[in-house]
Write an enzyme that holds these catalytic residues in place. Sequence first.
Site, PDB file in Angstrom:
ATOM      1  N   TYR A   1      -3.052  -0.825  10.447  1.00 27.61           N
ATOM      2  CA  TYR A   1      -2.921  -1.060   8.995  1.00 27.61           C
ATOM      3  C   TYR A   1      -1.578  -0.527   8.470  1.00 27.61           C
ATOM      4  CZ  TYR A   1      -4.194  -1.122   4.044  1.00 27.61           C
ATOM      5  OH  TYR A   1      -4.222  -1.365   2.687  1.00 27.61           O
TER       6      TYR A   1
ATOM      7  N   SER B   1       0.877  -1.178   0.000  1.00 27.36           N
ATOM      8  CA  SER B   1       0.000   0.000   0.000  1.00 27.36           C
ATOM      9  C   SER B   1       0.906   1.217   0.000  1.00 27.36           C
ATOM     10  CB  SER B   1      -0.847  -0.003   1.266  1.00 27.36           C
ATOM     11  OG  SER B   1      -1.431   1.276   1.485  1.00 27.36           O
TER      12      SER B   1
HETATM   13  C1  BGC Z   1      -6.231   1.491   1.902  1.00 29.68           C
HETATM   14  C2  BGC Z   1      -7.383   2.348   1.414  1.00 29.68           C
HETATM   15  C3  BGC Z   1      -6.910   3.763   1.169  1.00 29.68           C
HETATM   16  C4  BGC Z   1      -5.648   3.802   0.333  1.00 29.68           C
HETATM   17  C5  BGC Z   1      -5.078   5.211   0.190  1.00 29.68           C
HETATM   18  C6  BGC Z   1      -5.104   1.601   0.926  1.00 29.68           C
HETATM   19  O1  BGC Z   1      -4.046   0.767   1.273  1.00 29.68           O
HETATM   20  O2  BGC Z   1      -6.659   0.143   2.056  1.00 29.68           O
HETATM   21  O3  BGC Z   1      -8.427   2.340   2.370  1.00 29.68           O
HETATM   22  O4  BGC Z   1      -7.927   4.496   0.495  1.00 29.68           O
HETATM   23  O5  BGC Z   1      -4.675   2.950   0.884  1.00 29.68           O
HETATM   24  O6  BGC Z   1      -5.023   5.895   1.401  1.00 29.68           O
END
Ligand code: BGC
Length: 279
Positions: A177, A164
């Site tokens: 996260y 991410s």
């Molecule tokens: C998340 C999303 C988020 C994106 C940008 C992703 O890894 O799961 O919820 O919109 O990152 O912030």
Amino acid sequence: MPGSVDESRRTVSAQLLRGQKALVTGANSGIGLATAVALGRAGADVVVNYVVGADEAEKVVAQIKDFGVRAYAHEADVSDEDQVVAMVARMVEEFGTIDIMVANAGLQRDAAVTDMTLAQWQKVIDVNLTGQFLCAREAAKEFVRRGVVAEVSRSAGKIICMSSVHQIVPWSGHVNYASSKGGVGMLMQTLAQELAPKRIRVNAVAPGAIRTPINRDAWSTPEAEADLLRLIPYRRVGDPDDIANAVVAMASDLLDYVVGATLYVDGGMTLFPGFATGG
Ligand code: BGC
């Protein structure tokens, strides 16, 4: 869809992964679904992993089989060691081996740090980080056992970690996260270093804001989408296909010399858009 590729341009990719066997975790929705379909379109046989949602998984399998390749759905929780071991063992039995592991399954359990429970922290770390470790480990064992098969690929196997932008972008209200994805970055680099001498390529694809169920609140109203677009220099929300196409490229021999890299697929979200003016 803005991020999708015209069908006539896809024919080129139809041979890219011919004869390869791929497993995608969390493949019955969002990015995983698009990725599993794209791998099938590129000629790979595909295992569609899911943890809940058997019907959706079967639909993905049917879509993939339409490309004339093999596919089946497999229920497993990626954070459960025995289930991951059994999933890869079954794949080796049914498909003969594995060439591409896409460790995609992931989730969010958002809360301000002062409200975050240990269960919320642990769940996200278990699925997003430990799950990727287990999937990578089981795939690596088979890659090492089998080695390079020149007619199939220049490498002995590919592990693609779904990361991410939050691998490097701190994210208030999402410490579990962001920490899991920061961990995925180091998991990927360390495995890449350790496994490269065995001709195994480990890389990450790091999506920005992609239109999927995980972040529906961020794009489902015009106001939310306008807010989100301020964070994206390219001024469009990504589509699952944007990520799927990147995974296909990463898995193919076109990128055989790419080892230990993170490919950000984010419309420029990691370019510090807040600094476009001022600073
Ligand atoms: C998340 C999303 C988020 C994106 C940008 C992703 O890894 O799961 O919820 O919109 O990152 O912030």
